[in-house]
Scaffold this motif. Structure first.
Motif, PDB file in Angstrom:
ATOM      1  N   CYS A   1       0.961  -1.093   0.082  1.00  0.00           N
ATOM      2  CA  CYS A   1       0.014  -0.058  -0.078  1.00  0.00           C
ATOM      3  C   CYS A   1       0.926   1.114  -0.043  1.00  0.00           C
ATOM      4  O   CYS A   1       1.814   1.401   0.916  1.00  0.00           O
ATOM      5  N   HIS A   2       0.657   2.018  -0.999  1.00  0.00           N
ATOM      6  CA  HIS A   2       1.354   3.279  -1.020  1.00  0.00           C
ATOM      7  C   HIS A   2       0.438   4.550  -0.991  1.00  0.00           C
ATOM      8  O   HIS A   2      -0.341   4.441  -1.826  1.00  0.00           O
ATOM      9  N   GLN A   3       0.918   5.671  -0.179  1.00  0.00           N
ATOM     10  CA  GLN A   3       0.110   6.714  -0.020  1.00  0.00           C
ATOM     11  C   GLN A   3       0.971   8.027  -0.326  1.00  0.00           C
ATOM     12  O   GLN A   3       2.012   8.089  -0.097  1.00  0.00           O
ATOM     13  N   THR A   4       0.314   8.877  -0.983  1.00  0.00           N
ATOM     14  CA  THR A   4       0.782  10.030  -1.212  1.00  0.00           C
ATOM     15  C   THR A   4       0.424  11.166  -0.282  1.00  0.00           C
ATOM     16  O   THR A   4       0.540  12.437  -0.707  1.00  0.00           O
ATOM     17  N   GLU A   5      -0.467  11.166   0.597  1.00  0.00           N
ATOM     18  CA  GLU A   5      -1.003  11.951   1.632  1.00  0.00           C
ATOM     19  C   GLU A   5      -0.284  12.405   2.849  1.00  0.00           C
ATOM     20  O   GLU A   5      -0.606  13.401   3.535  1.00  0.00           O
ATOM     21  N   ASN A   6       0.647  11.772   2.998  1.00  0.00           N
ATOM     22  CA  ASN A   6       1.566  12.056   4.185  1.00  0.00           C
ATOM     23  C   ASN A   6       0.850  11.673   5.381  1.00  0.00           C
ATOM     24  O   ASN A   6       1.102  12.314   6.532  1.00  0.00           O
ATOM     25  N   HIS A   7      -0.223  10.845   5.533  1.00  0.00           N
ATOM     26  CA  HIS A   7      -0.881  10.518   6.630  1.00  0.00           C
ATOM     27  C   HIS A   7      -0.394   9.589   7.590  1.00  0.00           C
ATOM     28  O   HIS A   7       0.386   8.797   6.951  1.00  0.00           O
ATOM     29  N   ARG A   8      -0.504   9.790   8.841  1.00  0.00           N
ATOM     30  CA  ARG A   8       0.480   8.799   9.890  1.00  0.00           C
ATOM     31  C   ARG A   8      -0.316   7.390  10.043  1.00  0.00           C
ATOM     32  O   ARG A   8       0.550   6.654  10.397  1.00  0.00           O
ATOM     33  N   TYR A   9      -1.438   7.368   9.960  1.00  0.00           N
ATOM     34  CA  TYR A   9      -2.060   5.944  10.424  1.00  0.00           C
ATOM     35  C   TYR A   9      -2.577   5.350   8.771  1.00  0.00           C
ATOM     36  O   TYR A   9      -2.839   6.118   7.876  1.00  0.00           O
ATOM     37  N   MET A  10      -2.075   3.959   8.838  1.00  0.00           N
ATOM     38  CA  MET A  10      -2.380   3.293   7.882  1.00  0.00           C
ATOM     39  C   MET A  10      -2.986   1.855   8.396  1.00  0.00           C
ATOM     40  O   MET A  10      -2.523   1.489   9.413  1.00  0.00           O
ATOM     41  N   TYR A  11      -4.085   1.109   7.668  1.00  0.00           N
ATOM     42  CA  TYR A  11      -4.733   0.105   8.018  1.00  0.00           C
ATOM     43  C   TYR A  11      -4.639  -0.835   6.964  1.00  0.00           C
ATOM     44  O   TYR A  11      -4.677  -0.669   5.673  1.00  0.00           O
ATOM     45  N   TRP A  12      -4.747  -2.126   7.300  1.00  0.00           N
ATOM     46  CA  TRP A  12      -5.008  -3.252   6.381  1.00  0.00           C
ATOM     47  C   TRP A  12      -5.920  -3.827   6.688  1.00  0.00           C
ATOM     48  O   TRP A  12      -6.472  -4.405   7.807  1.00  0.00           O
ATOM     49  N   TYR A  13      -7.248  -4.127   5.780  1.00  0.00           N
ATOM     50  CA  TYR A  13      -8.271  -4.874   6.214  1.00  0.00           C
ATOM     51  C   TYR A  13      -8.538  -5.898   5.251  1.00  0.00           C
ATOM     52  O   TYR A  13      -7.943  -5.977   4.011  1.00  0.00           O
ATOM     53  N   ARG A  14      -9.538  -7.098   5.663  1.00  0.00           N
ATOM     54  CA  ARG A  14      -9.876  -8.038   4.446  1.00  0.00           C
ATOM     55  C   ARG A  14     -11.345  -7.989   4.302  1.00  0.00           C
ATOM     56  O   ARG A  14     -12.124  -7.806   5.526  1.00  0.00           O
ATOM     57  N   GLN A  15     -11.899  -8.315   3.369  1.00  0.00           N
ATOM     58  CA  GLN A  15     -13.415  -8.131   3.033  1.00  0.00           C
ATOM     59  C   GLN A  15     -13.795  -9.560   2.583  1.00  0.00           C
ATOM     60  O   GLN A  15     -13.375  -9.888   1.417  1.00  0.00           O
ATOM     61  N   ASP A  16     -14.800  -9.918   3.200  1.00  0.00           N
ATOM     62  CA  ASP A  16     -15.143 -11.423   3.033  1.00  0.00           C
ATOM     63  C   ASP A  16     -16.920 -11.463   2.999  1.00  0.00           C
ATOM     64  O   ASP A  16     -17.343 -10.552   3.856  1.00  0.00           O
ATOM     65  N   PRO A  17     -17.315 -11.941   2.012  1.00  0.00           N
ATOM     66  CA  PRO A  17     -19.003 -12.242   2.313  1.00  0.00           C
ATOM     67  C   PRO A  17     -19.450 -12.624   3.657  1.00  0.00           C
ATOM     68  O   PRO A  17     -18.670 -13.346   4.097  1.00  0.00           O
ATOM     69  N   GLY A  18     -20.391 -11.971   3.923  1.00  0.00           N
ATOM     70  CA  GLY A  18     -20.986 -12.100   5.346  1.00  0.00           C
ATOM     71  C   GLY A  18     -20.203 -11.710   6.460  1.00  0.00           C
ATOM     72  O   GLY A  18     -20.628 -11.765   7.657  1.00  0.00           O
ATOM     73  N   HIS A  19     -19.123 -11.223   6.167  1.00  0.00           N
ATOM     74  CA  HIS A  19     -18.374 -10.718   7.419  1.00  0.00           C
ATOM     75  C   HIS A  19     -17.832  -9.250   7.450  1.00  0.00           C
ATOM     76  O   HIS A  19     -17.624  -8.460   8.296  1.00  0.00           O
ATOM     77  N   GLY A  20     -17.998  -8.564   6.298  1.00  0.00           N
ATOM     78  CA  GLY A  20     -17.578  -7.150   6.048  1.00  0.00           C
ATOM     79  C   GLY A  20     -16.335  -6.828   6.441  1.00  0.00           C
ATOM     80  O   GLY A  20     -15.337  -7.869   5.937  1.00  0.00           O
ATOM     81  N   LEU A  21     -15.933  -5.593   6.445  1.00  0.00           N
ATOM     82  CA  LEU A  21     -14.380  -5.153   6.621  1.00  0.00           C
ATOM     83  C   LEU A  21     -13.883  -5.581   7.860  1.00  0.00           C
ATOM     84  O   LEU A  21     -14.403  -5.302   9.011  1.00  0.00           O
ATOM     85  N   ARG A  22     -12.839  -6.285   7.837  1.00  0.00           N
ATOM     86  CA  ARG A  22     -12.121  -6.646   9.402  1.00  0.00           C
ATOM     87  C   ARG A  22     -10.780  -6.186   9.313  1.00  0.00           C
ATOM     88  O   ARG A  22      -9.971  -6.471   8.320  1.00  0.00           O
ATOM     89  N   LEU A  23     -10.223  -5.511  10.432  1.00  0.00           N
ATOM     90  CA  LEU A  23      -8.927  -5.065  10.614  1.00  0.00           C
ATOM     91  C   LEU A  23      -8.204  -6.143  11.001  1.00  0.00           C
ATOM     92  O   LEU A  23      -8.016  -6.953  11.707  1.00  0.00           O
ATOM     93  N   ILE A  24      -7.096  -6.038   9.996  1.00  0.00           N
ATOM     94  CA  ILE A  24      -5.745  -7.220  10.171  1.00  0.00           C
ATOM     95  C   ILE A  24      -4.848  -6.418  11.195  1.00  0.00           C
ATOM     96  O   ILE A  24      -4.490  -7.136  12.198  1.00  0.00           O
ATOM     97  N   HIS A  25      -4.017  -5.439  10.677  1.00  0.00           N
ATOM     98  CA  HIS A  25      -3.212  -4.562  11.406  1.00  0.00           C
ATOM     99  C   HIS A  25      -3.352  -3.302  11.062  1.00  0.00           C
ATOM    100  O   HIS A  25      -3.715  -2.920  10.035  1.00  0.00           O
ATOM    101  N   TYR A  26      -2.559  -2.155  11.740  1.00  0.00           N
ATOM    102  CA  TYR A  26      -2.667  -1.133  11.473  1.00  0.00           C
ATOM    103  C   TYR A  26      -1.490  -0.367  11.906  1.00  0.00           C
ATOM    104  O   TYR A  26      -0.536  -1.233  12.829  1.00  0.00           O
ATOM    105  N   SER A  27      -1.060   0.868  11.458  1.00  0.00           N
ATOM    106  CA  SER A  27       0.360   1.359  11.903  1.00  0.00           C
ATOM    107  C   SER A  27      -0.090   2.944  12.107  1.00  0.00           C
ATOM    108  O   SER A  27      -1.127   3.583  11.584  1.00  0.00           O
ATOM    109  N   TYR A  28       0.650   3.221  13.308  1.00  0.00           N
ATOM    110  CA  TYR A  28       0.285   4.542  13.762  1.00  0.00           C
ATOM    111  C   TYR A  28       1.532   5.515  13.588  1.00  0.00           C
ATOM    112  O   TYR A  28       1.856   6.548  14.278  1.00  0.00           O
TER     113      TYR A  28
END
Lengths: 113, 117
Positions: B23-50
């Motif tokens: 994941c590459h961002q050009t917004e210089n935002h401090r927080y980044m998140y990884w989610y997975r999306q599966d049918p019936g589960h919605g978006l679930r947080l895997i890891h994040y960085s602050y």
């Protein structure tokens, strides 16, 4: 435990037929409720943030409202281009500095011409 | 649109192989998140960085690791992929440390569709 439930799972409307999507939530304290739109093969696109009961936000044919237990996304006179999955998410007041969101499973809206 | 690029957009691999998503961002935002999306589960947080080198686990972190050596890049690694990790993976960014942005939404990339055979 924070929880978000969206209903219905799927909704089919005729063009011009108004309706509402529901998002029920359980949190220790609500810091914010967020609505997103997701098109096939794309990431969620932010629509609205609601912060307190009684608040309303509008954008074109969409209007989001909030109570202490649920939020509604009202769609007035929908068009086929409004077809998408609509996601609801909440941020817990006591969730710390992580800014984490808890998502519902979404409502798949299909608007037929 | 928020400047978030995920790569690859699609990947097919075999069970037991290592996989890294970027994941590459050009917004210089401090927080980044990884989610997975599966049918019936919605978006679930895997890891994040602050921040650079600052990461933490989400609700479904088993089998995943992350790294953030630069503000703009957040990598998700499946050390030994399993079929249960077949999913669509989304990266998101936010920056609650910015004044007036404390309660702003997360913004998402367009995802990576990962199939593990």
């Amino acid at each position: 435990e924070d929880q978000v439930t969206q209903s219905p799972e799927a909704l089919r409307l005729q063009e011009g037929e108004s309706s509402s999507l529901n998002c029920s939530y359980t949190v220790s304290g609500l810091r914010g409720l967020f609505w997103y739109r997701q098109d096939p093969g794309k990431g969620p696109e932010f629509l609205f943030t609601l912060y307190s009961a009684g608040e309303e936000k509008e954008k074109e044919r969409l209007k989001a409202t909030l109570t202490k237990k649920e939020s509604f996304l009202h769609i007035t006179a929908p068009k086929p281009e409004d077809s998408a999955t609509y996601l609801c998410a909440v941020r817990d007041l006591y969730g710390g500095a992580t800014n984490k969101l808890i998502f519902g499973t979404g409502t798949l809206l299909a608007v037929q011409p | 649109d928020a400047g978030i690029t995920q790569s690859p957009r699609h990947k097919v691999t075999e069970t037991g192989t290592p996989v890294t998503l970027r994941c590459h961002q050009t917004e210089n935002h401090r927080y980044m998140y990884w989610y997975r999306q599966d049918p019936g589960h919605g978006l679930r947080l895997i890891h994040y960085s602050y921040g650079v080198k600052d990461t933490d686990k989400g609700e479904v972190s088993d089998g995943y690791s992350v790294s953030r050596s630069k503000t703009e890049d957040f990598l998700l690694t499946l050390e030994s992929a399993t079929s249960s990790q077949t999913s669509v993976y989304f990266c998101a960014i936010s920056d609650p440390t910015l004044k007036g942005q404390e309660n702003q939404p997360q913004h998402f990339g367009d995802g990576t569709r990962l199939s593990i055979l």
